[in-house]
Design an enzyme around this catalytic site. Structure first.
Site, mmCIF file in Angstrom:
data_model
loop_
_atom_site.group_PDB
_atom_site.id
_atom_site.type_symbol
_atom_site.label_atom_id
_atom_site.label_comp_id
_atom_site.label_asym_id
_atom_site.label_seq_id
_atom_site.Cartn_x
_atom_site.Cartn_y
_atom_site.Cartn_z
ATOM 1 N N GLU A 14 13.242 35.116 -13.515
ATOM 2 C CA GLU A 14 13.752 33.892 -12.929
ATOM 3 C C GLU A 14 12.265 32.614 -14.135
ATOM 4 O O GLU A 14 11.537 32.481 -14.402
ATOM 5 C CB GLU A 14 12.764 33.274 -12.146
ATOM 6 C CG GLU A 14 13.504 32.701 -11.508
ATOM 7 C CD GLU A 14 13.632 32.525 -10.007
ATOM 8 O OE1 GLU A 14 13.266 33.128 -9.419
ATOM 9 O OE2 GLU A 14 13.457 31.112 -8.983
ATOM 10 N N ASP B 282 16.123 28.298 -12.539
ATOM 11 C CA ASP B 282 16.351 27.883 -11.179
ATOM 12 C C ASP B 282 16.199 25.917 -11.492
ATOM 13 O O ASP B 282 16.673 25.506 -11.485
ATOM 14 C CB ASP B 282 14.411 28.131 -10.680
ATOM 15 C CG ASP B 282 13.692 27.408 -9.740
ATOM 16 O OD1 ASP B 282 14.099 26.655 -9.179
ATOM 17 O OD2 ASP B 282 13.195 28.153 -9.311
ATOM 18 N N ASP C 250 9.700 35.568 -11.222
ATOM 19 C CA ASP C 250 9.282 34.010 -11.526
ATOM 20 C C ASP C 250 8.002 33.544 -12.323
ATOM 21 O O ASP C 250 7.343 33.806 -11.353
ATOM 22 C CB ASP C 250 10.104 33.810 -10.720
ATOM 23 C CG ASP C 250 10.350 32.048 -10.084
ATOM 24 O OD1 ASP C 250 10.160 31.231 -10.884
ATOM 25 O OD2 ASP C 250 10.410 31.855 -9.393
ATOM 26 N N LYS D 185 10.756 39.576 -5.345
ATOM 27 C CA LYS D 185 10.254 38.817 -6.734
ATOM 28 C C LYS D 185 8.559 38.449 -6.028
ATOM 29 O O LYS D 185 8.278 38.438 -5.509
ATOM 30 C CB LYS D 185 11.241 37.923 -6.041
ATOM 31 C CG LYS D 185 11.124 36.146 -6.954
ATOM 32 C CD LYS D 185 11.490 35.405 -6.429
ATOM 33 C CE LYS D 185 11.023 33.768 -6.550
ATOM 34 N NZ LYS D 185 11.593 32.698 -6.736
ATOM 35 N N GLY E 179 14.696 29.842 -2.188
ATOM 36 C CA GLY E 179 13.800 29.552 -1.109
ATOM 37 C C GLY E 179 12.816 28.328 -1.594
ATOM 38 O O GLY E 179 12.419 28.857 -2.461
ATOM 39 N N LYS F 36 19.346 26.939 -5.346
ATOM 40 C CA LYS F 36 18.741 26.308 -4.084
ATOM 41 C C LYS F 36 18.845 25.041 -3.821
ATOM 42 O O LYS F 36 19.468 23.380 -4.379
ATOM 43 C CB LYS F 36 16.928 25.669 -4.714
ATOM 44 C CG LYS F 36 16.190 27.664 -4.725
ATOM 45 C CD LYS F 36 15.301 26.702 -5.675
ATOM 46 C CE LYS F 36 13.644 27.525 -5.471
ATOM 47 N NZ LYS F 36 12.960 27.493 -6.474
ATOM 48 N N LYS G 282 5.834 36.466 -8.840
ATOM 49 C CA LYS G 282 5.523 35.604 -9.774
ATOM 50 C C LYS G 282 4.354 36.255 -10.408
ATOM 51 O O LYS G 282 3.885 36.784 -10.055
ATOM 52 C CB LYS G 282 4.593 34.564 -8.737
ATOM 53 C CG LYS G 282 5.872 33.675 -7.807
ATOM 54 C CD LYS G 282 6.499 32.646 -8.174
ATOM 55 C CE LYS G 282 7.345 32.497 -7.039
ATOM 56 N NZ LYS G 282 8.370 31.401 -7.614
ATOM 57 N N SER H 15 9.637 36.972 -1.398
ATOM 58 C CA SER H 15 9.115 36.191 -2.688
ATOM 59 C C SER H 15 8.033 36.630 -2.439
ATOM 60 O O SER H 15 7.713 36.413 -1.446
ATOM 61 C CB SER H 15 8.955 34.857 -2.906
ATOM 62 O OG SER H 15 8.656 34.325 -3.720
HETATM 63 O O1 OSB Z 1 10.327 29.260 -8.037
HETATM 64 O O2 OSB Z 1 11.259 30.111 -6.442
HETATM 65 C C1 OSB Z 1 10.230 29.330 -6.687
HETATM 66 C C2 OSB Z 1 8.308 28.358 -4.035
HETATM 67 C C3 OSB Z 1 7.826 27.129 -4.308
HETATM 68 C C4 OSB Z 1 8.126 26.601 -5.028
HETATM 69 C C5 OSB Z 1 8.847 27.074 -6.352
HETATM 70 C C6 OSB Z 1 9.070 28.705 -5.405
HETATM 71 C C7 OSB Z 1 9.290 29.016 -4.431
HETATM 72 C C8 OSB Z 1 9.539 30.087 -4.323
HETATM 73 C C9 OSB Z 1 9.617 30.786 -2.487
HETATM 74 O O3 OSB Z 1 9.568 31.862 -5.013
HETATM 75 C C10 OSB Z 1 9.975 31.622 -2.142
HETATM 76 C C11 OSB Z 1 10.667 30.932 -0.240
HETATM 77 O O4 OSB Z 1 10.831 30.159 0.169
HETATM 78 O O5 OSB Z 1 10.830 32.864 0.130
HETATM 79 MG MG MG Z 2 11.089 29.869 -8.837
#
Ligand code: OSB
Ligand code: MG
Length: 384
Positions: free
Chosen positions: A221, A246, A196, A169, A303, A275, A171, A144
């Protein structure tokens, strides 16, 4: 299996990321994480990590003050009461029943459950994946990317792809969405690519995301509200990229509602990011994975910028046949934190992780380092 616990202690550990992580709700560098340590009468230690964030911008009750309050005031007393009444805790279902009456607090509950799984796996001398019915020994994993600028995103992506990761992935948020996705797709025409939004869009501006259709993305996402299932199902009729949930799935029941809302389109257009801390722990996470597989709904393990201990537990979970897409398992550098809490970092070869036969999570806690980094918050003696 009856587990007799002598005491529970909650610690906070500051984990500092090697590279700051940016999402639609902010940038994180140091993460204060609660850990639940359960000790048994015979001196075993079970450790559960709670991957909190600095504030509730991602969703309610994921901040460490909320988690500490829930543990201290309600969850640990409930577990201690059940322990005293039954002369121990009879397993994961008994543990979950002891605090089932407490609404919410999914992150806090997940830390106690993880510590209990660790104790049970040690007692059985088994890896967690064997206790959870996993069968896949090797599977692809992804990363990510939380970059603030297009240059940062591309640099992190180049690094991840060079290391062999099979899925990226990225953001996104309003104003930083189609452009980074298109740039990544042009650079990596064949990679599994997903975005995401962390609930950064609403009903007035989500249509922008139609600009992502045509980039061959695996999923978008949580584009809308953190607590919404219905509007996500509605927009999934108007956009061809599958919608992944999520934030808004906390339980098997939420997953079932989503499957019902998507109806016959669920297997094509609905994906669920599971998660374990967001659904109160691995027991619920496993139930969701299996239920989704029954309906052909694809799932993957997300994660929370977890330490190597948290990620190792997630990798054990990833061995289930029901989980079909690569999870968020490693930072592009292979190590997330300046100092982590296991004796060895997690590693994978060319984006493929292979699980071993090590007991419990399959990695060891570096207790000397843990003791140095951890600040004790409170504890509770158990009776029974
Ligand atoms: O939305 O998936 C999420 C990290 C903190 C809060 C929300 C998210 C995330 C990640 C982390 O995308 C991904 C990772 O731990 O590898
Ligand atoms: Mg997410």
């Amino acid at each position: 299996m009856n587990i007799r616990i002598s005491d529970a202690t909650v610690f906070l550990v500051d984990l500092t990321l090697r590279t700051p992580f940016t999402t639609s709700f902010g940038t994180a560098t140091t993460l204060r994480r609660p850990y639940v340590l359960l000790r048994t009468d015979d001196g075993r230690r079970g450790l559960g990590e709670i991957p909190t964030l600095p504030d509730p911008a991602y969703k309610a009750e994921v901040d460490h003050p909320a988690v500490l309050t829930s543990l201290r005031e309600f969850i640990l007393p409930a577990v201690a009461k059940s322990h005293a009444a039954n002369d121990g805790i009879g397993g994961i279902e008994a543990l979950r029943s002891s605090y089932a009456w407490i609404k919410g607090a999914v992150f806090a509950k997940s830390g106690v459950e993880a510590a209990m799984w660790d104790l049970m796996a040690q007692q059985e001398g088994l890896p967690l994946w064997r206790m959870w019915g996993g069968t896949r020994h090797s599977f692809p994993v992804g990363v990510s990317i939380g970059g603030k600028t297009l240059d940062q995103v591309l640099a992190l992506a180049d690094n991840a792809v060079a290391l062999g990761y099979k899925r990226l992935k990225v953001k996104i948020w309003p104003g930083f969405d189609v452009e980074p996705a298109r740039a990544l797709r042009e650079r990596f025409p064949d990679i599994l690519l997903q975005v995401d939004a962390n609930s950064a869009y609403d009903l007035s501006n989500w249509q922008r995301l139609k600009g992502l259709d045509g980039l061959d993305l695996l999923l978008i996402e949580q584009p809308l509200y953190d607590d919404d299932l219905y509007f996500h199902s509605q927009i999934s009729r108007e956009i061809s990229t599958p919608i992944c949930l999520d934030e808004s799935v906390h339980s098997l029941r939420d997953a079932e509602v989503a499957i019902a809302l998507w109806g016959e389109r669920a297997s094509e257009r609905l994906i669920i990011n599971i998660k374990p801390p967001r659904v109160s722990g691995y027991a619920e996470a496993i139930a969701i994975a299996n239920r989704c597989a029954e309906s052909g709904v694809r799932t993957w393990i997300g994660g929370m910028l977890d330490s190597a201990w948290g990620k190792a537990m997630n990798l054990n979970f990833n061995t289930l046949e029901a989980i079909t897409l690569p999870g968020d398992h490693f930072s592009p550098g292979g190590i997330y934190f300046v100092e982590d809490i296991t004796t060895t970092p997690l590693s994978c070869t060319d984006g493929i992780f292979t699980i071993g036969e090590g007991t419990s999570a399959g990695v060891e806690i570096d207790w000397e380092r843990f003791d140095r980094l951890a600040e004790r918050q409170f504890g509770r003696q158990f009776e029974g």
